[in-house]
Every structure is written in C-alpha cells, then in structure tokens.
Design an enzyme around this catalytic site. Structure first.
Site, PDB file in Angstrom:
ATOM      1  N   HIS A 154       0.832  -1.210   0.000  1.00  0.00           N
ATOM      2  CA  HIS A 154       0.000   0.000   0.000  1.00  0.00           C
ATOM      3  C   HIS A 154       0.870   1.265   0.000  1.00  0.00           C
ATOM      4  CE1 HIS A 154      -3.141  -2.924   0.512  1.00  0.00           C
ATOM      5  NE2 HIS A 154      -2.472  -3.412   1.548  1.00  0.00           N
ATOM      6  N   GLU A 204      -2.148  -0.090   7.945  1.00  0.00           N
ATOM      7  CA  GLU A 204      -1.273  -1.117   7.381  1.00  0.00           C
ATOM      8  C   GLU A 204      -0.091  -0.513   6.642  1.00  0.00           C
ATOM      9  OE1 GLU A 204      -1.438  -4.915   4.263  1.00  0.00           O
ATOM     10  OE2 GLU A 204      -3.276  -3.790   4.717  1.00  0.00           O
ATOM     11  N   HIS A 230       2.853  -7.277   4.227  1.00  0.00           N
ATOM     12  CA  HIS A 230       1.486  -6.830   4.491  1.00  0.00           C
ATOM     13  C   HIS A 230       1.064  -7.239   5.894  1.00  0.00           C
ATOM     14  CE1 HIS A 230       0.144  -5.715   0.322  1.00  0.00           C
ATOM     15  NE2 HIS A 230       1.220  -6.435   0.028  1.00  0.00           N
ATOM     16  N   GLU A 248       1.613 -11.984   5.070  1.00  0.00           N
ATOM     17  CA  GLU A 248       0.591 -11.324   5.879  1.00  0.00           C
ATOM     18  C   GLU A 248       1.001 -11.580   7.330  1.00  0.00           C
ATOM     19  OE1 GLU A 248      -1.740  -9.371   4.924  1.00  0.00           O
ATOM     20  OE2 GLU A 248      -2.559  -9.996   2.980  1.00  0.00           O
TER      21      GLU A 248
END
Length: 268
Positions: free
Chosen positions: A65, A103, A158, A232
């Site tokens: 992101h 995040e 992430h 993740e």
C-alpha cells in the site's frame, strides 16, 4: 726466493708465444638483462580483488500500500492487468487496527527493519516505493519490479484485515504459477514461514494451510518473473495480533524472523 717467480713468468711468456698464431674464439654473447615484472599498485590489487568477488544478491522488498492511497481513490480504481488475462484495481488503502494504526505505516516501518538486517548480511535491497506518503505503485508494477531490478527474490510485506477472531500469519505464493517460478516461489514462501515460526509467531487459524496460502488472485504474485512471496504478518483486527503489530519490539521480532527466512532461502 726469486727463482721460482722467474720460472713462472718464463712459462707464461712461452705459452703466449706458442699461441700467437691461434685464432681467437668468437666473443660469447652477453646474457640478456632480466625482464622486470610490471609493478602492481596496491590500488590495482584492491580493484582486482573487488572485481573478482561475487556480486551481492539483490532482494526486492515491497512494502504494501502507501500513505497517499486513501486520498486518491480515483487513482486506485484504475484497472491494471491481473496476470491471468483479467484486470483489477491499481491498489487499495490497506487495513488498519481498531485503534487506527494503518497497514501502510506498519509495512513501511517493517520494511526498513528488514532492509537493515539484510544489508548487514551483505544483501543488496531494492524497494518498490521510497516513502510512505505517495500513491501506488499499482500492483502490476509491483509484480514486475523484481525482474526489472535483477532480484533473486521478492518479498511483499502486508498485514491482514480479517474478522476479529482470526489470528496468525500466513505466506502467500502464486498457484498455479504463471512465469515458471512456482517451485522457487514455494521454497521462498516456506523459508519465510519457517523463519516466522522460529520467531515464535503462530500460523493463521483462518486461512491457508500450515502457514502457507496458495493464491491465483494476487496480481503482484501472478506477474512476478522472479521467486516471490507475500507475507501477511498478522491480522490487524485481532487484538492479540494488533498488540504485536503496533509495538516497536513486535516489529523488530517480525523483521528478525522475516530476514532469517530470506537469508535461509539465499543459503546465507
């Protein structure tokens, strides 16, 4: 005492007279002077040593992101190739903890910690973004970045945003693979999984199997031409995971575990 000296002198003169008509032997050619070895400077020696040393492996780190994504929804909605013949949105804003820790900030901070450890181990690190206040890059660009950088591996970082009861980390890899990197991507994902386990992180109890998640819907994995995996690190909506994700000590633990996984994959 003088007589012996006189006799020797006479003998020498006689021998000279006997050879007065002899032809003198040709002159013996002089030996060639020794050839000096070329001088090698200390600088040249050093340069030679450097040039013969193996190049440092390149690893691409992709902090998920970006800090400016939320303010640019139109840019995020732009459709880009998904790596399997379709399209998907350029990017998303990412998740956040219930307390509002985003995040994108987590992934940016974690990436710097991983980068420091890898560089200390002699690995050259390239990033897909250089700050945390921009927009994108789009997922197709992120997927292609490892190949463009000449990386031997790429790791996308992430944190998930699932339901509050879901907990644990998982590592995604493309399945079925698109560009022939499937076996190595799985090996990379497994090394990362093992590193996180060794760091005392629990595998996800809500997705994947044994900490690994085979995916066909992530463009960044589908479009990668080098071994690539997506971590993740935990579920930001879970209170226990969030406590670790938001603490500097927790992010150090994640960085140590992820770096160990990358180095194990590289055989270092």
């Amino acid at each position: 005492m003088h007589a012996p000296i006189r006799s020797v002198a006479v003998a020498v003169l006689a021998a000279a007279a006997l050879c007065s008509g002899c032809t003198a032997p040709p002159d013996t050619p002089a030996a060639p002077p020794p050839v000096a070895e070329p001088a090698v400077s200390a600088e040249a020696t050093t340069q030679g040593a450097v040039s013969s040393a193996p190049a440092a492996p390149i690893v691409l780190l992709d902090p998920g992101h970006n800090g400016g994504n939320g303010a640019n929804p139109a840019a995020l909605r732009r459709q880009v190739p998904d790596g399997r013949g379709g399209t998907k949105s350029c990017n998303t804003t990412g998740s956040a903890t219930n307390a509002g820790y985003p995040e994108h900030a987590f992934t940016w901070d974690l990436t710097q910690r991983v980068r420091t450890r890898l560089e200390a181990a002699g690995v050259r690190v390239v990033l897909t973004r250089q700050d945390d206040d921009g927009v994108g890059p789009c997922v197709d660009e992120r997927g292609a970045a490892g190949g463009r950088a000449g990386a031997v591996a790429a790791v996308s970082l992430h944190a998930d945003g699932s339901g509050p009861s879901a907990r644990g980390f998982h590592v995604a890899h493309a399945d079925p693979p698109v560009h022939g990197t499937g076996p190595e991507s799985l090996r990379l994902a497994t090394a990362l999984r093992d590193g996180l386990r060794s760091g005392r992180f629990a595998t996800a109890d809500y997705i994947g199997q044994d900490g690994l998640d085979a995916r066909d819907d992530l463009a960044g994995l589908n479009l990668a031409t080098v071994p690539t995996a997506l971590v993740e690190a935990g579920n930001m909506r879970n209170a226990d995971d969030a406590a670790v994700l938001t603490s500097a000590e927790g992010r150090d633990r994640y960085a140590e575990a992820i770096s160990a996984g990358v180095l194990a994959y590289l055989g270092r």
